[in-house]
Design an enzyme around this catalytic site. Structure first.
Site, PDB file in Angstrom:
ATOM      1  N   GLN A  47       1.330  -1.345   0.267  1.00  0.00           N
ATOM      2  CA  GLN A  47      -0.252  -0.330  -0.166  1.00  0.00           C
ATOM      3  C   GLN A  47       0.796   1.650   0.294  1.00  0.00           C
ATOM      4  O   GLN A  47       1.955   1.450   0.508  1.00  0.00           O
ATOM      5  CB  GLN A  47      -0.832  -0.204   1.342  1.00  0.00           C
ATOM      6  CG  GLN A  47      -2.187   0.802   1.004  1.00  0.00           C
ATOM      7  CD  GLN A  47      -2.719   1.192   2.288  1.00  0.00           C
ATOM      8  OE1 GLN A  47      -3.181  -0.069   2.365  1.00  0.00           O
ATOM      9  NE2 GLN A  47      -3.415   2.334   2.712  1.00  0.00           N
ATOM     10  N   HIS A  62       1.101   7.506  16.231  1.00  0.00           N
ATOM     11  CA  HIS A  62       0.950   6.241  15.387  1.00  0.00           C
ATOM     12  C   HIS A  62       1.732   4.590  15.721  1.00  0.00           C
ATOM     13  O   HIS A  62       2.845   4.420  15.364  1.00  0.00           O
ATOM     14  CB  HIS A  62       0.034   5.770  14.490  1.00  0.00           C
ATOM     15  CG  HIS A  62      -1.303   7.329  14.552  1.00  0.00           C
ATOM     16  ND1 HIS A  62      -0.523   8.451  12.830  1.00  0.00           N
ATOM     17  CD2 HIS A  62      -1.710   8.431  14.792  1.00  0.00           C
ATOM     18  CE1 HIS A  62      -1.350   9.294  12.940  1.00  0.00           C
ATOM     19  NE2 HIS A  62      -1.896   9.294  14.097  1.00  0.00           N
ATOM     20  N   TYR A 132       4.944   7.319   2.440  1.00  0.00           N
ATOM     21  CA  TYR A 132       4.755   5.894   2.775  1.00  0.00           C
ATOM     22  C   TYR A 132       4.382   4.836   1.928  1.00  0.00           C
ATOM     23  O   TYR A 132       3.354   4.647   1.668  1.00  0.00           O
ATOM     24  CB  TYR A 132       3.521   5.876   4.327  1.00  0.00           C
ATOM     25  CG  TYR A 132       3.288   7.085   5.048  1.00  0.00           C
ATOM     26  CD1 TYR A 132       3.618   7.689   6.348  1.00  0.00           C
ATOM     27  CD2 TYR A 132       2.506   8.184   4.795  1.00  0.00           C
ATOM     28  CE1 TYR A 132       3.223   8.405   6.894  1.00  0.00           C
ATOM     29  CE2 TYR A 132       2.608   9.036   5.131  1.00  0.00           C
ATOM     30  CZ  TYR A 132       2.159   9.693   6.384  1.00  0.00           C
ATOM     31  OH  TYR A 132       2.303  10.456   6.920  1.00  0.00           O
TER      32      TYR A 132
END
Length: 201
Positions: A47, A62, A132
């Protein structure tokens, strides 16, 4: 590229070699074989995410919920951010410590970190864009949030005014509260890197 382990075992800074001419510059941001060689773990992209932030925006902290088997490659492709990786692996000798890195589009430095490492950054310029590359697809609910301004962590953000945060990040619990919840990942020894077959470029 040069791959250097940070103060937190299992996390890395990646410094690209730039090639410049009259058109501009080019650099190799990542290579599967080098990441696998240095980290001892395969990195396959499942992803890709991007975030764009105004100056003063604080995102995070996170961290992946247990089990945290995902890893990520983080790069600032526009603007600049102050990035923190925080060791939240229960039982780790560096638990609670951080690695601070300025990431900006001009330098092209990237960070590699496992999902068990907490991550946060502060946008230093308007329109700062962070990408990312993730080795696992996002699963709703499989993320733990911590207060990036928790005094126990004492991250040196250098803030001169309150940061811009999402309601979720602003309401995130402290390290002590998350630790008590039992949701933090546990420390496991990092796999040793494979022997190098060629010198660093």
């Amino acid at each position: 590229m040069r791959v250097v382990e940070t103060e937190l075992p299992g996390t890395y800074r990646i410094f690209p070699q730039r090639y410049e001419d009259e058109r501009g510059h080019f650099y190799e941001a990542a290579r599967y074989s080098r990441l696998t060689e240095e980290t001892g773990l395969p990195f396959t992209v499942r992803q890709v995410n991007s975030s764009v932030s105004r100056r003063g925006t604080l995102r995070g902290i996170h961290v992946g919920d247990v089990p945290a088997d995902a890893s990520k490659l983080v790069t600032c492709v526009r603007g600049a951010v102050l990035d923190f990786m925080v060791d939240l692996r229960v039982g780790s000798p560096t638990f609670g410590r951080y690695a601070m890195t300025r990431l900006d589009a001009a330098e092209g430095v990237s960070l590699y970190l496992p999902g068990s490492i907490g991550h946060a950054f502060l946008a230093l310029e308007d329109g700062s864009c962070v990408t990312y590359l993730l080795s696992a697809e996002y699963v709703p609910g499989a993320m733990v949030d911590l207060d990036a301004l928790d005094p126990e962590l004492a991250l040196p953000w250098g803030l001169t005014e309150p940061p811009v945060r999402s309601p979720k990040d602003a309401a995130a619990p402290s390290l002590a509260e998350v630790l008590a919840s039992g949701r933090l990942p546990r420390h496991t020894s990092c796999a040793p890197p494979r022997p190098r077959t060629a010198p660093l470029s």
